[in-house]
Structure formats: structure tokens, C-alpha cells
Design an enzyme around this catalytic site. Structure first.
Site, PDB file in Angstrom:
ATOM      1  N   ASP A 210      -3.069   0.486  -4.208  1.00 37.52           N
ATOM      2  CA  ASP A 210      -4.466   0.574  -4.648  1.00 37.52           C
ATOM      3  C   ASP A 210      -5.004  -0.787  -5.042  1.00 37.52           C
ATOM      4  O   ASP A 210      -4.407  -1.486  -5.869  1.00 37.52           O
ATOM      5  CB  ASP A 210      -4.579   1.525  -5.850  1.00 37.52           C
ATOM      6  CG  ASP A 210      -4.662   2.973  -5.428  1.00 37.52           C
ATOM      7  OD1 ASP A 210      -5.647   3.347  -4.773  1.00 37.52           O
ATOM      8  OD2 ASP A 210      -3.736   3.733  -5.754  1.00 37.52           O
TER       9      ASP A 210
ATOM     10  N   ASP B  12       1.590  -3.984  -3.632  1.00 37.61           N
ATOM     11  CA  ASP B  12       0.955  -2.886  -4.337  1.00 37.61           C
ATOM     12  C   ASP B  12       0.062  -2.165  -3.317  1.00 37.61           C
ATOM     13  O   ASP B  12      -0.188  -2.678  -2.228  1.00 37.61           O
ATOM     14  CB  ASP B  12       0.123  -3.441  -5.504  1.00 37.61           C
ATOM     15  CG  ASP B  12      -0.662  -2.372  -6.221  1.00 37.61           C
ATOM     16  OD1 ASP B  12      -0.069  -1.346  -6.596  1.00 37.61           O
ATOM     17  OD2 ASP B  12      -1.888  -2.552  -6.367  1.00 37.61           O
TER      18      ASP B  12
END
Length: 228
Positions: free
Chosen positions: A18, A16
Site C-alpha cells: 500500500d 511494501d
């Protein structure tokens, strides 16, 4: 994105962006409060992590702006992303240990993929700001697929691009929806504790959690699974 590469053992590392590569959640929280505050929604950290973190903007708009037409919801949330990009410019720093991990994966020939629900502009800004765009063989954007996280499709697409097998790969996630997406795709997932606790991440399906990429427990697990 650069030319695809493959690992003979079907391994990959999937990240991922953020809250995983960089701790950007406080800036997202500030941007959401600025834009959704006038609509009667104010978020603290706990509410942010429960109701906003990891969700696609379409779902956020449906939940918090039901009185607005879909086109207007999109404009409001586009404004939120513009606020975020302004806030984050020049403030992007990698989580501890990230660069060393990327170096090690590159040296071992293990392909890496970024998988996110963030808009493409945000994702590209963060990867560029960290100076790591070239490290990833693919950038998978949930909003550009029929289903974003927590559906498994974004991670399935990441695996497909580098011809990796889920059981011999590892995903890194910081949100409930992200962990759910990766684990639903069959990928053992390590939760990154930038916003959520170990208990929250494991309850969502993570096999374990780590404070950052230099966490000794994370490094030991990677050494045993990746055999590099």
C-alpha cells in the site's frame, strides 16, 4: 506466491504494498473516516500519515477504540478493510516505472518479496489487481508474525525466504513504520513519496527518497547497487 529463487550475490528487492506499489492511501483514509468517524475520530491527510499509515490494525484498535473489547475492535477494523476493498476494486494502478523495474529485476534474476502490515485479503487483492502476484517469491504479512512493522521481523522473514543479505538488498517503503522496520533489519531503504516528504522519510531512516519508480535518482542508485 511462487517457487523460491535465490541470487548468487545475496541480493533481493523488498517492497511494501500500500502506498508503495500503488497509491492507495487516499482510499484507506476514506475508509478509516467512514468507520472510525462514528467513534469520534476524523482524519485529514496529515493526521492519517502520522497516526494510521503503516500501523497494524491491532495497534490502531488499541489506540482509537480503547473503549471497545478486543473482539469488537477487530470487527470494526474488519469493516474498514471491507470498505477499502470495495473502494479499491477496479481502481488499482501501479506507480510509474514499477512494471519496468520488476521486468529488470526478473531479467537479472534478483528475487522480489512483498512485505506488508496489511491483512492478507487486501495484499492479495492489490497484487492480483496489479497483475504481479507471480513476481514475488514471498508475501510476508506482519499480522501473521509475532511482530509486525515497525519491528524488523517482517523484513527479516522476507530476507530469510530468499536467502538474501540485508546489506546487498534494497527495500521500498512509503510509511514511517515501514522504513523503520526495513532499516532495523539492516536493509538500505528508499522512501516512496506518495504520502510523506523526503525529510520525513529520511528522518525515519531512509537512505533517500523518490517520487516513483521512474525517478532518475532511484534508477541511478539501483544501477550502482544492483549492478545489473
Amino acid at each position: 506466491m511462487i517457487e523460491a529463487s535465490y541470487d548468487a550475490m545475496g541480493r533481493a528487492l523488498l517492497f511494501d504494498i500500500d502506498g508503495t506499489l500503488a497509491d492507495t492511501d487516499p482510499l484507506h483514509l476514506k475508509a478509516f473516516n467512514k468507520v472510525l468517524g462514528p467513534h469520534g475520530h476524523v482524519f485529514d491527510h496529515a493526521r492519517f500519515s502520522r497516526e494510521l499509515q503503516g500501523f497494524a490494525n491491532v495497534a490502531i484498535g488499541e489506540r482509537f477504540l480503547p473503549h471497545e473489547a478486543p473482539e469488537r475492535r477487530a470487527l470494526i477494523l474488519d469493516e474498514k478493510e471491507e470498505v477499502f476493498r470495495t473502494l479499491v476494486a477496479g481502481q488499482i494502478a501501479p506507480l510509474p516505472g514499477l512494471m519496468a523495474l520488476l521486468d529488470r529485476a526478473d531479467s537479472a534474476g534478483i528475487p522480489m518479496v512483498a512485505v506488508t502490515n496489511a491483512p492478507r485479503l487486501n495484499a492479495e487483492l492489490l497484487l492480483s489487481g496489479l497483475g504481479i502476484t507471480h513476481r514475488f517469491k514471498a508475501l510476508v504479512i506482519g499480522a501473521e508474525l509475532p511482530h509486525g512493522k515497525p519491528h524488523p521481523l517482517p523484513y527479516q522473514e522476507g530476507l530469510r525466504f530468499v536467502s538474501a543479505r540485508p546489506e546487498t538488498s534494497i527495500a521500498f517503503e512509503d510509511s514511517r513504520t515501514g522504513v523503520q522496520s526495513a532499516t532495523a533489519a539492516g536493509i538500505p531503504t528508499i522512501g516512496i513519496r506518495t504520502s510523506l516528504s523526503h525529510a520525513d522519510l529520511v528522518a525515519s531512516g531512509a537512505v533517500t527518497s523518490a517520487s516513483a519508480f521512474d525517478d532518475p535518482a532511484l534508477l541511478a542508485r539501483l544501477a550502482s547497487v544492483m549492478t545489473w
